[in-house]
Each structure stands twice: as structure tokens, then as C-alpha cells.
Design a protein around this motif. Structure first.
Motif, PDB file in Angstrom:
ATOM      1  N   UNK A   1      17.544   3.654 -41.585  1.00 55.89           N
ATOM      2  CA  UNK A   1      18.752   3.056 -40.992  1.00 55.89           C
ATOM      3  C   UNK A   1      18.404   2.248 -39.750  1.00 55.89           C
ATOM      4  N   UNK A   2      17.500   2.769 -38.932  1.00 55.62           N
ATOM      5  CA  UNK A   2      17.105   2.035 -37.721  1.00 55.62           C
ATOM      6  C   UNK A   2      16.444   0.707 -38.077  1.00 55.62           C
ATOM      7  N   UNK A   3      15.568   0.707 -39.100  1.00 54.46           N
ATOM      8  CA  UNK A   3      14.923  -0.537 -39.497  1.00 54.46           C
ATOM      9  C   UNK A   3      15.933  -1.524 -40.082  1.00 54.46           C
ATOM     10  N   UNK A   4      16.853  -1.015 -40.875  1.00 51.27           N
ATOM     11  CA  UNK A   4      17.880  -1.890 -41.448  1.00 51.27           C
ATOM     12  C   UNK A   4      18.749  -2.514 -40.356  1.00 51.27           C
ATOM     13  N   UNK A   5      19.027  -1.721 -39.341  1.00 52.34           N
ATOM     14  CA  UNK A   5      19.825  -2.256 -38.225  1.00 52.34           C
ATOM     15  C   UNK A   5      19.085  -3.416 -37.544  1.00 52.34           C
ATOM     16  N   UNK A   6      17.762  -3.229 -37.319  1.00 48.26           N
ATOM     17  CA  UNK A   6      16.978  -4.293 -36.688  1.00 48.26           C
ATOM     18  C   UNK A   6      16.883  -5.542 -37.555  1.00 48.26           C
ATOM     19  N   UNK A   7      16.695  -5.350 -38.864  1.00 45.74           N
ATOM     20  CA  UNK A   7      16.603  -6.506 -39.763  1.00 45.74           C
ATOM     21  C   UNK A   7      17.940  -7.222 -39.890  1.00 45.74           C
ATOM     22  N   UNK A   8      19.027  -6.490 -39.846  1.00 46.80           N
ATOM     23  CA  UNK A   8      20.348  -7.119 -39.913  1.00 46.80           C
ATOM     24  C   UNK A   8      20.587  -7.987 -38.693  1.00 46.80           C
ATOM     25  N   UNK A   9      20.125  -7.565 -37.535  1.00 47.08           N
ATOM     26  CA  UNK A   9      20.273  -8.369 -36.328  1.00 47.08           C
ATOM     27  C   UNK A   9      19.444  -9.657 -36.447  1.00 47.08           C
TER      28      UNK A   9
END
Length: 485
Positions: A51-59
Motif C-alpha cells: 500500500x505504501x508503494x502504491x501510494x508513492x506511485x500514485x503520487x
């Protein structure tokens, strides 16, 4: 029943199996609980990381679009680790990432999914398990972000294997330990059973084995051995009593019968008949006296009697009994001296204690007579006295007669034991035995000591303080009926 069947049916083996089953169940529950909690924790950490990586990639996607997302994925894919990335176009061709190819099922999936992927390994490629989230981007693009979880699967496998092997070893040692403990216990039980069979066959000298460990079986064996020793002692005493009864009672019974026969053979004469009857009554009284003494000793050794215990002054009781025997002592040419001090109070049965004192004084007069003292240079006298020492009240009776050899002092306290081989002196050999029984009933003891010359008998009784009679403090009566044996 075979030895193995008998072993498996022992209580120890069954208890061992019961404890093993309970412990195994508790261990299995504990291991499963740890395994389940560990799995949940690792899954939570995995989801949080993705989830943390997905949050960074979404940004990054929002900031620079697909191009910025591809650059970021390409940068992160170059970093060694367990992270997995893939950006593919609508045709399934890789644009960026460290996943070389995906299956059709993974391509068509959406959201969290587990899948198997291939990666280079020494000697070729290897299959690994992974967990990822699949997202569909505009233009038919796919974004896959995941983690390699093959190590976690290996951990779960090793945990399950360790649990099974642990339970197997636990059961193996539990059964083996139960077998060993049961076998050791069964050996001791068999030894006890063998000893009891020997005793039941009439060998009362058998004793239960004691291995010195001090465990409950040792303590039980020691208690039973004391009981067996007491039984052996009583049986030996019974045999001795039977022999002595045959010797001591057969003679007066024969005399009794012969005297009656002699009287019947003579011509009728009132004076002769009266004399024969009087002597017959005298012999019968002696026999009754002997049987009464035997019954009294039996009752005392069985714990009966002594119900009328009261607080009494031993010194006063001794003076009363000594006063009764003064004429008897004078008639035998003896001096009877009473040496008592301050009152000494104990809880005792006045009747029984008075009879015991009477027996001691009667024996002292009988064996301390002038004809027995003659030759040792001592003055024919009997001394009685009391003293208090170490919580005990002692009644002391001494004479100047031949005394009792040290080796015989324990034996003469038995029934019908008399040191005279001829048994010419009147008596049944029950006097000291009755004294010893009275002492045991009151928790005391009898000691025979050397009076240099003569015999010194010490009757020691515990001083228990105030006594209660029928629930209330009772005064000491002034008189007692004394029946010497």
C-alpha cells in the motif's frame, strides 16, 4: 496376562499417557496460536508495504503522468530486494519493471492476487511465489506492484514441519518415559507382592524392600515394615505365652485334680474334705488371678482401659500403696521405706497406676527378702520414691536382691517370663508385664537398672498438666482399690 500387558495396564502408565495427551494438546494449541499470529502479522506487514508503494506511485502518476510513472518504476526496479514491479502496454509488452512476463490470468486480474513467477537463478530459472496488486491504467496499460513471498511460504512449511516433528518426538519420549517409569514402579510393586506372599506363607521375618530414595513407596514400606515387626513380635509373644501357659497352668491344674482324687479315695472325713476343698479353692483362686492378669494385659495392650483418667498426685498414691505393704514387708523381714518429696501431678487412671505400683512393690518384697539378700552383704530393705524430671514423673522402686542381668532386662517385661528355671517362687511372671502395659497405655515407659546390688525399677509417666474428668476439672480422690498380681 503377559508382562507387557500388565505393564500397559498399570496406573502409572495410564497417568503418563493422560498427562502426555494433555500436554501435547496444550503444546499443539500454543504452536498453532503462534503460527497463526505470525502469519497474520506478516500478511499485515506485506499489505502495508505494498500500500505504501502504491501510494508513492500514485503520487508520481498524478504529478507526471504515465511517463513519470514509468521512470519511477524503472528506478525502483533496479534496487535489489523482494519488490516486484511491472508497467505493460495494452499488448502485454513490458514497458518498465523487473517482472519479465506475466500469465494471462494475472493480466486479466484486478486487485490483490497471488501468482507464480520466474526469475533467474544459478543454473537457470526458478519458480517463486508472489503477492501483488493489479491496476488498469488509461490506454489499456497495466501496473503490477507486489512482493516475493516465497520465503514466507517456506517459513510456514518449516513451522508446520517443526510442529509435527515436535509432537512426534514428544509422544515418543512420553510413551518411552511412561514405559520406563511404569516398569520401575512395577518392579517395586512385584517385590512388595513377593514379600507379602512370603509373609502369607508364614514367614513373618519378611520385610518390604526399601531402596533408600525416600519417596512415598519407601515411606510406605518403612511403615509397613514397622507394622510387620510389631506383628512378628506379637506372634512370638503369643507363642511364648502359649508355652508358658502350658507350663504354668498345667501344674496347678494337675495338682487340683490329684488333690480332689486323693480326697475321694479316702474314707469320708469332714476335716479332710474341708482341708482338701480349702486347698482346691486356693489353687482355683491362683488360676483365676492369673487369667485376670492375662485379660488385663490384653485389654491394656489393645488400648482399652484407662477411660477414668484424672489429675492425681503420684507421691500421695505411692505413699498409700506403700502403707498397705508395710505389714507384708515386716512379715518377710524387710524394711519398706518411702521417700517422696513435693506433690507431682499427672493425668492417669488411679486404679491401673495403683495396681502397677503394687506389682512393683510386691516383686521387690518377693525378691529382696532376707534369704535372697543373704550373701551380698546388703541390708534387706525396699525403697520407693518419686521424682520429676524432663517433663516426666518417675516412680522408683529398689530392692537389694539378686537383681536382673542386663541381657534379660528387656525380656522380663514379657508375659510369663521368670528368671527362675525351677519356678518354685509363687507368682505367674505377669507382674512386670502388667506394669509395662500400664506404662504404654499412659505414654510412658519402664526401665530396669542396677541398684548395686539389687534391682532398680523406674516407671516414667508424662506430666500432662491439668486433667479434665467428664468435661470438668476433677479433684483427686483419696482412696484406691489395689490388687497386686
Amino acid at each position: 496376562m503377559t508382562a507387557l500387558t500388565k505393564l500397559f495396564r498399570t496406573t502409572t502408565f495410564r497417568l503418563s499417557l493422560t498427562y502426555l495427551a494433555l500436554f501435547s494438546a496444550a503444546a499443539a494449541v500454543a504452536i498453532f496460536y503462534l503460527y497463526w499470529n505470525t502469519t497474520v502479522m506478516l500478511s499485515r506487514q506485506l499489505n502495508q508495504t505494498i500500500d505504501a508503494e502504491l501510494t508513492g506511485l500514485a503520487e508520481q502518476y498524478r504529478a507526471g503522468g504515465l511517463e513519470q510513472l514509468v521512470r519511477t518504476v524503472a528506478d525502483r526496479s533496479g534496487t535489489p530486494g523482494n519488490s516486484l514491479y511491472l508497467v505493460a502496454d495494452s499488448e502485454g509488452r513490458r514497458v518498465a519493471g523487473n517482472l519479465s512476463a506475466v500469465s494471462q490470468d494475472l493480466w486479466n486480474s484486478l486487485g490483490p492476487v497471488e501468482f507464480v513467477y520466474s526469475r533467474p537463478a544459478p543454473g537457470g530459472t526458478e519458480k517463486r511465489l508472489a503477492f501483488a496488486n493489479v491496476f488498469r491504467l488509461p490506454g489499456g496499460y497495466r501496473l503490477i506492484v507486489g512482493r516475493d513471498i516465497d520465503d514466507r511460504r517456506e517459513f510456514a512449511r518449516m513451522t508446520r514441519q517443526a510442529m509435527l516433528w515436535g509432537l512426534f518426538v514428544m509422544v515418543l519420549f512420553g510413551i518411552g518415559g511412561g514405559y520406563w517409569v511404569s516398569r520401575k514402579l512395577l518392579q517395586r510393586i512385584d517385590a512388595v507382592a513377593e514379600t507379602t506372599r512370603t509373609i502369607m506363607q508364614g514367614d513373618l521375618s519378611g520385610r518390604l524392600p526399601v531402596n533408600g530414595s525416600g519417596d512415598e513407596l519407601d515411606r510406605l514400606s518403612e511403615s509397613l515394615n514397622l507394622m510387620l515387626a510389631r506383628i512378628e513380635q506379637l506372634m512370638a509373644g503369643l507363642r511364648e505365652v502359649s508355652d508358658n501357659i502350658a507350663h504354668d497352668l498345667k501344674t496347678p491344674l494337675n495338682r487340683l485334680r490329684n488333690r480332689v482324687e486323693a480326697a475321694l479315695r479316702e474314707p469320708y472325713e469332714e476335716t479332710a474334705y474341708r482341708e482338701a476343698l480349702e486347698r482346691t479353692i486356693e489353687e482355683a483362686d491362683g488360676l483365676i488371678k492369673t487369667f485376670n492378669a492375662l485379660l488385663s494385659i490384653a485389654r491394656l495392650e489393645a488400648g482399652a482401659g484407662g477411660e477414668n483418667r484424672e489429675r492425681l498426685d503420684v507421691s500421695a498414691l505411692l505413699l498409700d500403696v506403700a502403707e498397705l505393704y508395710e505389714p507384708v514387708a515386716e512379715e518377710r523381714g524387710l524394711t519398706l521405706k518411702a521417700e517422696t518429696g513435693a506433690p507431682i501431678y499427672i493425668n492417669a487412671d488411679r486404679q491401673l497406676l495403683g495396681q502397677a505400683i503394687a506389682n512393683l512393690i510386691d516383686n521387690a518384697i518377693k525378691y529382696g527378702s532376707p534369704e535372697r539378700v543373704r550373701g551380698n552383704g546388703a541390708k534387706p530393705e525396699v525403697t520407693v520414691g518419686t521424682r520429676a524430671t524432663n517433663g516426666m514423673a518417675e516412680i522408683i522402686v529398689t530392692d537389694r536382691g539378686p537383681g536382673v542381668p542386663e541381657a534379660e532386662r528387656e525380656r522380663v517385661l514379657g508375659r510369663f517370663v521368670r528368671l527362675e528355671a525351677s519356678r518354685s517362687e509363687p507368682g505367674s511372671g505377669l507382674g512386670l508385664s502388667l506394669v509395662a502395659a500400664v506404662a504404654r497405655l499412659h505414654g510412658g515407659s519402664v526401665r530396669l537398672e542396677d541398684n548395686e546390688p539389687g534391682l532398680r525399677v523406674v516407671l516414667a509417666l508424662p506430666r500432662n498438666g491439668e486433667a479434665l474428668l467428664n468435661g470438668a476439672a476433677a479433684p483427686s480422690p483419696t482412696g484406691a482399690e489395689i490388687r497386686p498380681t
